[in-house]
Design an enzyme around this catalytic site. Structure first.
Site, mmCIF file in Angstrom:
data_model
loop_
_atom_site.group_PDB
_atom_site.id
_atom_site.type_symbol
_atom_site.label_atom_id
_atom_site.label_comp_id
_atom_site.label_asym_id
_atom_site.label_seq_id
_atom_site.Cartn_x
_atom_site.Cartn_y
_atom_site.Cartn_z
ATOM 1 N N GLY A 135 39.902 45.725 36.366
ATOM 2 C CA GLY A 135 38.701 45.037 35.924
ATOM 3 C C GLY A 135 38.995 44.131 34.747
ATOM 4 O O GLY A 135 40.132 43.689 34.543
ATOM 5 N N SER A 136 37.993 43.877 33.952
ATOM 6 C CA SER A 136 38.119 42.948 32.836
ATOM 7 C C SER A 136 38.922 43.546 31.690
ATOM 8 O O SER A 136 38.990 44.771 31.521
ATOM 9 C CB SER A 136 36.739 42.539 32.328
ATOM 10 O OG SER A 136 36.112 43.627 31.663
ATOM 11 N N ARG B 228 41.335 31.630 47.522
ATOM 12 C CA ARG B 228 41.221 32.942 48.169
ATOM 13 C C ARG B 228 40.088 33.722 47.502
ATOM 14 O O ARG B 228 40.025 33.834 46.290
ATOM 15 C CB ARG B 228 42.541 33.708 48.045
ATOM 16 C CG ARG B 228 42.554 35.009 48.823
ATOM 17 C CD ARG B 228 43.960 35.566 48.902
ATOM 18 N NE ARG B 228 44.500 35.881 47.592
ATOM 19 C CZ ARG B 228 45.024 37.069 47.273
ATOM 20 N NH1 ARG B 228 45.064 38.030 48.165
ATOM 21 N NH2 ARG B 228 45.523 37.292 46.083
ATOM 22 N N CYS C 100 41.857 38.311 40.478
ATOM 23 C CA CYS C 100 42.627 38.308 39.230
ATOM 24 C C CYS C 100 43.912 37.498 39.368
ATOM 25 O O CYS C 100 44.448 37.002 38.369
ATOM 26 C CB CYS C 100 42.939 39.735 38.803
ATOM 27 S SG CYS C 100 43.823 40.702 40.035
ATOM 28 N N GLU D 285 44.981 47.214 35.189
ATOM 29 C CA GLU D 285 45.158 45.914 35.852
ATOM 30 C C GLU D 285 43.969 45.075 35.429
ATOM 31 O O GLU D 285 42.860 45.243 35.930
ATOM 32 C CB GLU D 285 45.230 46.107 37.364
ATOM 33 C CG GLU D 285 45.864 44.932 38.095
ATOM 34 C CD GLU D 285 44.874 43.808 38.324
ATOM 35 O OE1 GLU D 285 44.900 42.828 37.528
ATOM 36 O OE2 GLU D 285 44.083 43.893 39.262
ATOM 37 N N GLU E 126 39.373 32.829 31.990
ATOM 38 C CA GLU E 126 39.512 33.070 33.426
ATOM 39 C C GLU E 126 38.270 32.527 34.138
ATOM 40 O O GLU E 126 37.143 32.874 33.781
ATOM 41 C CB GLU E 126 39.666 34.571 33.686
ATOM 42 C CG GLU E 126 40.001 34.911 35.118
ATOM 43 C CD GLU E 126 40.318 36.395 35.290
ATOM 44 O OE1 GLU E 126 41.046 36.731 36.236
ATOM 45 O OE2 GLU E 126 39.825 37.205 34.486
#
Length: 293
Positions: free
Chosen positions: A40-41, A90, A96, A62, A193
């Site tokens: 996640g974030s 995609r 991410c 991650e 991001e």
């Protein structure tokens, strides 16, 4: 399906909830817990690391990314454009590993921008049930607001909008697939991001300059490099500060490979032998004398 594959009942449990904190808090407080894995974030991952410290838990994180996509002057532009479309769009850019910053050599940037723009203009926006749709909705209204704000900031700072750049009228949370070029280094697009269908292009002249631009971020999940030089590719493997790299490929995900990042993009690895090791303990044993028969 896991039980049908032979996993004993109760070993794997899936809990769906509208309030992740209400589920995770008691689990994190349980002394039986020895390992925490999160995708996640970065902000939520950082909070979970603080909570995991109390139980001295092993952790895998991650987290967010800000992936550079570097195109050198010796790259095959046909391949680079194909890779750019795959790396950016995609899941509509909501991944991410999605390429965020397209860092293109000044001698090929005009051709590269024209080719990707032509491809993006062909993309149909709509519901997944409609024929020919390649760009579906963003996850929520906040994601649309963020994409619109990032594009507006980049244009205000001098970027050129080649296609897209607007919300789609009507019901749903849709945003047009977008290409921007001449995006300045101080634009928010270069630091945050995106998580949306916005392809932002900036330029460089020397290899050192390209590397510096690629590494100018607190994140380090994945990078993409297009070059026909094996020596340069090897230099990029050694100098780009990311846990993964796609060399002349636009998709790096592979269940048999160690997936994970450096810096604020996380800790540990998922997938491959390294991902299994994250869930194992190491024990060293020494004995003074050999055992008798």
């Amino acid at each position: 399906m896991l039980e049908e594959a032979g996993v004993p009942a109760g070993v794997v449990n899936v809990l769906t909830t509208a309030s992740s904190g209400e589920v995770s808090e008691p689990i994190l407080a349980d002394p039986r817990l020895r390992k925490l894995s999160f995708t996640g974030s970065t902000s939520v991952g950082s909070s979970l690391l603080e909570k995991a410290a109390g139980g001295v838990l092993r952790t895998s994180m991650e987290l967010g990314g800000n992936a550079p996509f570097v195109v050198f002057d010796d790259a095959s532009l046909d391949d680079a454009v194909d890779g750019a479309i795959a790396a950016k769009f995609r899941n509509i850019g909501q991944a991410c590993t999605a390429a965020n910053r397209f860092i293109v050599h000044s001698s090929v940037v005009e051709d590269f921008a024209a080719r990707v723009t032509a491809r993006v203009r062909e993309m149909k926006v709509g519901r997944g049930t409609e024929d020919g749709v390649s760009i579906g909705p963003l996850i929520d209204a906040n994601a649309v607001d963020k994409a619109a704000a990032l594009v507006a900031d980049a244009v205000k700072r001098g970027a050129t909008l080649l296609t897209g750049g607007s919300r789609v009228d009507g019901p749903g949370t849709f945003f047009e697939p977008t290409v921007l070029t001449e995006v300045p280094a101080d634009a928010d697009l270069m630091r945050e991001e995106i998580f949306g269908p916005v392809l932002a292009i900036t330029t460089f002249d020397t290899e050192d300059e390209g590397v510096a631009l690629a590494n100018r971020t607190e994140y380090g999940l994945v990078s993409y490099v297009y070059t026909d030089s094996l020596a340069r590719g090897q230099r990029m493997i050694e100098t780009l500060e990311t846990g993964m790299m796609g060399l002349n490929v636009g998709v790096v995900s592979n269940a048999s490979a160690p997936f994970g990042g450096w810096k604020m993009s996380g800790l540990g690895r998922e997938g491959g032998a390294e991902g299994v090791h994250e869930y194992l303990e190491t024990k060293y044993t020494m004995t003074a004398d050999p055992f008798s028969a």
